[in-house]
Design an enzyme around this catalytic site. Structure first.
Site, PDB file in Angstrom:
ATOM      1  N   GLU A  70       0.813  -1.219   0.000  1.00 52.49           N
ATOM      2  CA  GLU A  70       0.000   0.000   0.000  1.00 52.49           C
ATOM      3  C   GLU A  70       0.845   1.267   0.000  1.00 52.49           C
ATOM      4  O   GLU A  70       0.300   2.365  -0.003  1.00 52.49           O
ATOM      5  CB  GLU A  70      -0.936   0.016   1.215  1.00 52.49           C
ATOM      6  CG  GLU A  70      -1.982  -1.080   1.148  1.00 52.49           C
ATOM      7  CD  GLU A  70      -2.916  -1.068   2.338  1.00 52.49           C
ATOM      8  OE1 GLU A  70      -2.638  -0.342   3.309  1.00 52.49           O
ATOM      9  OE2 GLU A  70      -3.915  -1.790   2.292  1.00 52.49           O
ATOM     10  N   ARG A 163     -10.105   2.503   1.155  1.00 56.27           N
ATOM     11  CA  ARG A 163      -9.502   1.574   0.201  1.00 56.27           C
ATOM     12  C   ARG A 163     -10.518   0.590  -0.363  1.00 56.27           C
ATOM     13  O   ARG A 163     -10.179  -0.285  -1.159  1.00 56.27           O
ATOM     14  CB  ARG A 163      -8.367   0.795   0.876  1.00 56.27           C
ATOM     15  CG  ARG A 163      -7.203   1.653   1.284  1.00 56.27           C
ATOM     16  CD  ARG A 163      -6.329   0.949   2.312  1.00 56.27           C
ATOM     17  NE  ARG A 163      -7.038   0.796   3.586  1.00 56.27           N
ATOM     18  CZ  ARG A 163      -6.512   0.230   4.670  1.00 56.27           C
ATOM     19  NH1 ARG A 163      -5.289  -0.280   4.638  1.00 56.27           N
ATOM     20  NH2 ARG A 163      -7.213   0.155   5.784  1.00 56.27           N
ATOM     21  N   HIS A 195     -13.521  -6.862   6.298  1.00 53.09           N
ATOM     22  CA  HIS A 195     -12.510  -5.921   6.790  1.00 53.09           C
ATOM     23  C   HIS A 195     -13.205  -4.596   7.107  1.00 53.09           C
ATOM     24  O   HIS A 195     -13.822  -4.003   6.234  1.00 53.09           O
ATOM     25  CB  HIS A 195     -11.437  -5.729   5.715  1.00 53.09           C
ATOM     26  CG  HIS A 195     -10.649  -4.457   5.833  1.00 53.09           C
ATOM     27  ND1 HIS A 195      -9.336  -4.430   6.243  1.00 53.09           N
ATOM     28  CD2 HIS A 195     -10.989  -3.160   5.579  1.00 53.09           C
ATOM     29  CE1 HIS A 195      -8.910  -3.167   6.232  1.00 53.09           C
ATOM     30  NE2 HIS A 195      -9.887  -2.377   5.841  1.00 53.09           N
ATOM     31  N   ARG A 227     -10.099  -1.401  15.882  1.00 54.34           N
ATOM     32  CA  ARG A 227      -9.230  -0.368  15.316  1.00 54.34           C
ATOM     33  C   ARG A 227      -9.602   1.030  15.792  1.00 54.34           C
ATOM     34  O   ARG A 227      -8.794   1.943  15.705  1.00 54.34           O
ATOM     35  CB  ARG A 227      -9.169  -0.459  13.804  1.00 54.34           C
ATOM     36  CG  ARG A 227     -10.382   0.046  13.084  1.00 54.34           C
ATOM     37  CD  ARG A 227     -10.258  -0.202  11.581  1.00 54.34           C
ATOM     38  NE  ARG A 227      -8.971   0.191  11.090  1.00 54.34           N
ATOM     39  CZ  ARG A 227      -8.273  -0.470  10.133  1.00 54.34           C
ATOM     40  NH1 ARG A 227      -8.760  -1.564   9.582  1.00 54.34           N
ATOM     41  NH2 ARG A 227      -7.129  -0.039   9.739  1.00 54.34           N
ATOM     42  N   ASP A 284      -3.706 -10.947  11.300  1.00 59.61           N
ATOM     43  CA  ASP A 284      -3.431 -10.136  10.107  1.00 59.61           C
ATOM     44  C   ASP A 284      -1.976 -10.334   9.657  1.00 59.61           C
ATOM     45  O   ASP A 284      -1.359  -9.419   9.097  1.00 59.61           O
ATOM     46  CB  ASP A 284      -3.734  -8.651  10.352  1.00 59.61           C
ATOM     47  CG  ASP A 284      -4.089  -7.897   9.066  1.00 59.61           C
ATOM     48  OD1 ASP A 284      -4.128  -8.522   7.991  1.00 59.61           O
ATOM     49  OD2 ASP A 284      -4.310  -6.683   9.150  1.00 59.61           O
TER      50      ASP A 284
HETATM   51 ZN   LIG Z   1      -7.921  -6.084   6.670  1.00 59.29          ZN
END
Ligand SMILES: [Zn+2]
Length: 385
Positions: A70, A163, A195, A227, A284
């Site tokens: 990314e 994204r 996600h 998150r 992850d």
């Molecule tokens: Zn993810």
């Protein structure tokens, strides 16, 4: 070959106390209070002297091909090695594609899954990736699930993230339905693994799916829910509708400012009084991890399943009882993903076994009946390690 693990303090994950665990081939065939007498056949006896024996960990979110990319093409991470999994006590893994579902393909993902199987792990895959229209093997998500054995469902579909493909409600509903029906046709989990990004829409789409469609709650498995704190609050409340949520063992400082550390998230969940079988954790692994020193990028590293071993040790260090800490790493993902024989120590179950050392970390790891780690050192290495 038989292996007898004698004097094990077994957490199945429920605490069974001092037991003798007999392994034949890839299976656990007996768990006994009295030491079994075995005559006439060779048997390897390993006296655990009361050390703790737990099921091999299940990591349902790993970029087994390597992830990242990314921050430019040079930041695409290499594939983790076999010992990155086994040293962490991870014996079952579900591989996936993320942001890069263009140069990484479902065919390449399946090759990595088959490679891990040949190296001794148990491995499966999610078809697709972040985006729609989906990356698949056969051209259709439902066909992938119905006909390609390792594919359990779809993941990781990005929502509430810059994204993402900005998927609409109808598109996500169709995808969840394809997962559900593909699961019905095969007896596989048929799960849509989502996600979650930092976006303010959070779990809006999931609540609408539950309100406006017939899709069962068990089909939905949102990840990265720790998150940011508002998202974690939403995730706790959606478990009351039957959704199992997934906390990511992000290394500290790698996510948003109001990120909830995985250990804090697990403790909050356990103290919430919510149904215990609604939480899983994953690593992850395979994603890239930039390392900064005073704001300067000094090194690029990549995440591995080792984050799960760190998280378990962190929880135990905080005084969480092992039998409470273990299910999100073992029995719960194995049940949610319908991985028969995984996530528990049981007669007839798979011989995926981890001995915990005094430092609360895996010291000895057996996957499918074969020792991969002894005394904290890998004794089996991947092809290119
Ligand atoms: Zn993810």
């Amino acid at each position: 070959m038989l292996t007898l693990l004698s004097n094990a303090d077994v957490y199945a994950p429920a605490p069974l106390g001092r037991r003798h665990v007999l392994v034949a081939g890839e299976r656990v065939v007996a768990i006994t209070e009295a030491r079994p007498e075995i005559a006439g056949v060779p048997v390897e006896v390993v006296d655990l002297g009361g050390r703790r024996l737990i099921p091999g960990l299940v990591d349902a979110h790993v970029h087994v091909t390597g992830g990242g990319g990314e921050a430019g093409p040079e930041t695409a991470a290499p594939a983790p090695f076999l010992s990155h999994y086994t040293m962490a006590g991870v014996t079952s893994v579900v591989g996936l594609l993320g942001t890069d579902d263009v140069t990484r393909t479902t065919a390449g993902l399946l090759r990595a899954v088959y490679g891990l199987r040949r190296e001794g792990l148990s491995a499966w895959a999610w078809t697709g990736g972040y985006h729609l229209p989906p990356t698949t093997l056969t051209g259709a998500v439902r066909t992938d699930i119905a006909t390609v054995e390792p594919i359990l469902g779809f993941g990781e579909l990005a929502i509430s993230d810059h994204r993402s493909s900005q998927p609409t409600f109808d598109e996500v509903a169709r995808l969840a339905a394809d997962c559900h029906v593909g699961g019905l046709m095969t007896g596989k989990a048929g799960v849509l693994h989502l996600h979650l990004g930092d976006g303010a829409r959070g779990l809006d789409l999931l609540r609408r799916l539950l309100d406006e469609t017939e899709i069962p709650a068990r089909t939905l498995h949102p990840t990265h829910v720790n998150r940011r704190s508002g998202l974690f609050d939403e995730a706790l409340s959606i478990t009351e509708r039957g959704v199992t949520i997934d906390v990511t063992a992000f290394p500290p400082g790698s996510a948003a400012d109001d990120e909830i550390l995985a250990a804090d998230a697990v403790v909050r969940f356990l103290e919430s009084g919510l149904e215990r079988q609604r939480l899983t954790v994953s690593s992850d692994g395979g994603g890239c991890l930039p390392q900064f020193d005073a704001g300067e990028l000094v090194r690029m590293d990549f995440a591995t399943s080792g984050a799960l071993a760190d998280l378990l040790a962190d929880l135990l260090g905080r005084g969480v009882p092992l039998e409470d800490a273990l299910p999100p790493f073992t029995l719960t993902p194995a049940t949610a993903l319908r991985l028969g024989g995984k996530g528990r120590i049981a007669e007839g179950g798979d011989a995926d076994l981890v001995v915990l050392g005094d430092d609360d970390r895996p010291s000895d790891v057996m996957a499918r009946g074969r020792w991969h780690v002894r005394d904290g050192q890998p004794v089996v290495r991947g092809t290119f390690e």
